[in-house]
Each structure stands twice: as structure tokens, then as C-alpha cells.
Scaffold this motif. Structure first.
Motif, mmCIF file in Angstrom:
data_model
loop_
_atom_site.group_PDB
_atom_site.id
_atom_site.type_symbol
_atom_site.label_atom_id
_atom_site.label_comp_id
_atom_site.label_asym_id
_atom_site.label_seq_id
_atom_site.Cartn_x
_atom_site.Cartn_y
_atom_site.Cartn_z
ATOM 1 N N GLU A 96 0.958 -0.983 0.057
ATOM 2 C CA GLU A 96 0.077 0.066 -0.038
ATOM 3 C C GLU A 96 0.954 1.232 -0.172
ATOM 4 O O GLU A 96 1.965 1.230 0.631
ATOM 5 N N PHE A 97 0.581 2.228 -1.006
ATOM 6 C CA PHE A 97 1.411 3.310 -1.264
ATOM 7 C C PHE A 97 0.417 4.555 -1.204
ATOM 8 O O PHE A 97 -0.502 4.563 -2.039
ATOM 9 N N ASN A 98 0.461 5.628 -0.299
ATOM 10 C CA ASN A 98 -0.291 6.925 -0.207
ATOM 11 C C ASN A 98 -1.896 6.047 -0.562
ATOM 12 O O ASN A 98 -2.640 6.903 -1.089
ATOM 13 N N GLY A 99 -2.163 5.254 0.283
ATOM 14 C CA GLY A 99 -3.496 4.893 0.535
ATOM 15 C C GLY A 99 -4.240 3.945 -0.703
ATOM 16 O O GLY A 99 -5.075 3.517 -0.666
ATOM 17 N N GLN A 100 -3.164 3.574 -1.590
ATOM 18 C CA GLN A 100 -3.608 2.711 -2.836
ATOM 19 C C GLN A 100 -2.850 1.548 -2.654
ATOM 20 O O GLN A 100 -1.707 1.307 -2.399
ATOM 21 N N LYS A 101 -3.823 0.550 -2.911
ATOM 22 C CA LYS A 101 -3.150 -0.924 -2.810
ATOM 23 C C LYS A 101 -2.631 -1.401 -4.164
ATOM 24 O O LYS A 101 -3.207 -1.005 -5.472
ATOM 25 N N ARG A 102 -1.478 -1.960 -4.227
ATOM 26 C CA ARG A 102 -1.088 -2.529 -5.500
ATOM 27 C C ARG A 102 -0.483 -3.738 -5.438
ATOM 28 O O ARG A 102 -0.234 -4.227 -4.270
ATOM 29 N N HIS A 103 -0.434 -4.525 -6.459
ATOM 30 C CA HIS A 103 -0.086 -5.769 -6.325
ATOM 31 C C HIS A 103 0.527 -6.367 -7.756
ATOM 32 O O HIS A 103 0.224 -5.421 -8.750
ATOM 33 N N GLY A 104 1.162 -7.231 -7.754
ATOM 34 C CA GLY A 104 1.725 -7.695 -9.068
ATOM 35 C C GLY A 104 2.518 -9.189 -8.819
ATOM 36 O O GLY A 104 2.431 -9.850 -7.857
ATOM 37 N N ILE A 105 3.475 -9.403 -9.632
ATOM 38 C CA ILE A 105 4.245 -10.707 -9.631
ATOM 39 C C ILE A 105 5.444 -10.193 -9.799
ATOM 40 O O ILE A 105 5.994 -9.456 -11.004
ATOM 41 N N SER A 106 6.432 -10.777 -9.049
ATOM 42 C CA SER A 106 8.014 -10.094 -9.434
ATOM 43 C C SER A 106 8.846 -11.527 -10.013
ATOM 44 O O SER A 106 8.066 -12.717 -9.340
ATOM 45 N N PHE A 107 9.717 -11.443 -10.732
ATOM 46 C CA PHE A 107 10.313 -12.546 -11.284
ATOM 47 C C PHE A 107 11.941 -12.628 -10.775
ATOM 48 O O PHE A 107 12.540 -11.575 -10.792
ATOM 49 N N ARG A 108 12.513 -13.736 -10.482
ATOM 50 C CA ARG A 108 13.820 -13.805 -9.822
ATOM 51 C C ARG A 108 14.418 -15.126 -10.556
ATOM 52 O O ARG A 108 13.499 -16.251 -10.733
ATOM 53 N N ALA A 109 15.721 -14.855 -10.972
ATOM 54 C CA ALA A 109 16.438 -16.269 -11.492
ATOM 55 C C ALA A 109 17.874 -16.165 -10.770
ATOM 56 O O ALA A 109 18.201 -15.229 -10.490
ATOM 57 N N VAL A 110 18.205 -17.414 -10.854
ATOM 58 C CA VAL A 110 19.549 -17.679 -10.431
ATOM 59 C C VAL A 110 20.683 -17.305 -11.410
ATOM 60 O O VAL A 110 21.630 -16.684 -10.977
ATOM 61 N N ALA A 111 20.276 -17.428 -12.533
ATOM 62 C CA ALA A 111 21.248 -17.042 -13.750
ATOM 63 C C ALA A 111 20.522 -16.874 -15.065
ATOM 64 O O ALA A 111 19.279 -17.412 -15.270
ATOM 65 N N VAL A 112 21.166 -15.777 -16.001
ATOM 66 C CA VAL A 112 20.442 -15.754 -17.235
ATOM 67 C C VAL A 112 21.870 -16.098 -18.066
ATOM 68 O O VAL A 112 22.785 -15.471 -18.053
ATOM 69 N N THR A 113 21.822 -17.063 -19.012
ATOM 70 C CA THR A 113 22.776 -17.558 -19.854
ATOM 71 C C THR A 113 22.483 -17.248 -21.450
ATOM 72 O O THR A 113 21.219 -17.650 -21.872
ATOM 73 N N SER A 114 23.427 -16.804 -21.886
ATOM 74 C CA SER A 114 23.337 -16.643 -23.509
ATOM 75 C C SER A 114 23.436 -18.050 -24.249
ATOM 76 O O SER A 114 24.106 -18.809 -24.224
ATOM 77 N N LEU A 115 22.232 -18.170 -25.285
ATOM 78 C CA LEU A 115 22.088 -19.553 -25.862
ATOM 79 C C LEU A 115 22.747 -19.269 -27.364
ATOM 80 O O LEU A 115 22.767 -19.993 -28.109
ATOM 81 N N ALA A 116 23.158 -17.834 -27.655
ATOM 82 C CA ALA A 116 23.873 -17.675 -29.011
ATOM 83 C C ALA A 116 24.853 -18.648 -29.316
ATOM 84 O O ALA A 116 24.755 -18.980 -30.529
ATOM 85 N N GLN A 117 25.883 -18.643 -28.527
ATOM 86 C CA GLN A 117 27.003 -19.610 -28.899
ATOM 87 C C GLN A 117 26.524 -21.107 -29.216
ATOM 88 O O GLN A 117 27.064 -21.684 -30.251
ATOM 89 N N ALA A 118 25.466 -21.538 -28.493
ATOM 90 C CA ALA A 118 25.002 -22.856 -28.866
ATOM 91 C C ALA A 118 24.498 -23.020 -30.170
ATOM 92 O O ALA A 118 24.463 -24.121 -30.650
ATOM 93 N N GLN A 119 23.592 -21.851 -30.565
ATOM 94 C CA GLN A 119 22.653 -21.997 -31.738
ATOM 95 C C GLN A 119 23.636 -21.947 -32.917
ATOM 96 O O GLN A 119 23.584 -22.342 -33.931
#
Length: 116
Positions: A89-112
Motif C-alpha cells: 500500500e502506497f499513499n492509500g492505494q493498494k498495489r499488487h503484482g508478480i516479481s520474477f527472480r532467476a539464479v542466472a541468465v545464460t546466452s544461448l547464442a553460442q549454442a545456436q
């Protein structure tokens, strides 16, 4: 806090915006850090396409899990992707959503390129 594992095995993913430090205070420029490891956190915008639908996800990743060669359009794999519902809640307004988290982001360009 609830954590929901996200199955990425049938998804196509690519970098929509290159990694940027995750700023938690825009006035001071303070960068977010992982509570457990102290590693600086980064955000990567990833286009996530599956079953004919595409969406851009803002994914938080520790700096140690971000590959150097991530540029716009780079096909990637997300290791350990989880979704976390949130609400505040911020300034009297409720907000909600989904956050995303990953351990790693790896390029697949070399594999392709090697397969071609």
C-alpha cells in the motif's frame, strides 16, 4: 513468502533490454543487493514467448549470474526462475503484482551458432 517455480522448458526467451543494476533508491542511486550473498542485483528485461503468447518480464538476477554477452535480441535460458506475488500500500492505494527472480541468465547464442 510464496515462491512459484516457472517451467521454461517449452518457452522461447530473448533479451528485450540488456542488464541494468537494480536501483532501490533513485534519489541516492543505491543498488539492491542479495540478502544472503551480498551480491549486487541486476534486472534484465526478457521477452518470454510460449503457446503463441509473448510477454516482457522484468527479471532480477544476481550480478554473478548474468552472462557478459547479453545484448538486445540474444536468445537466453533462465536458470531457477521463480515468480513471487506481492502486494503493498502506497499513499492509500493498494498495489499488487508478480516479481520474477532467476539464479542466472545464460546466452544461448553460442549454442545456436555451433549447431548451425
Amino acid at each position: 513468502m510464496r515462491q512459484i517455480p516457472v517451467d521454461t522448458t517449452t518457452a522461447a526467451m530473448m533479451v528485450a533490454q540488456p542488464p541494468q543494476p537494480k536501483v532501490i533508491n533513485r534519489q541516492t542511486g543505491e543498488i539492491a543487493t542479495d540478502r544472503d550473498t551480498g551480491a549486487k542485483l541486476m534486472t534484465v528485461n526478457v521477452m518470454f514467448a510460449m503457446d503463441g503468447n509473448a510477454e516482457v518480464l522484468n527479471v532480477t538476477v544476481p550480478e554473478t549470474g548474468v552472462a557478459d554477452e547479453l545484448t538486445m535480441g540474444t536468445p537466453v535460458a533462465l536458470t531457477g526462475l521463480i515468480a513471487r506475488p506481492w502486494e503493498n500500500e502506497f499513499n492509500g492505494q493498494k498495489r499488487h503484482g508478480i516479481s520474477f527472480r532467476a539464479v542466472a541468465v545464460t546466452s544461448l547464442a553460442q549454442a545456436q551458432n555451433a549447431a548451425a
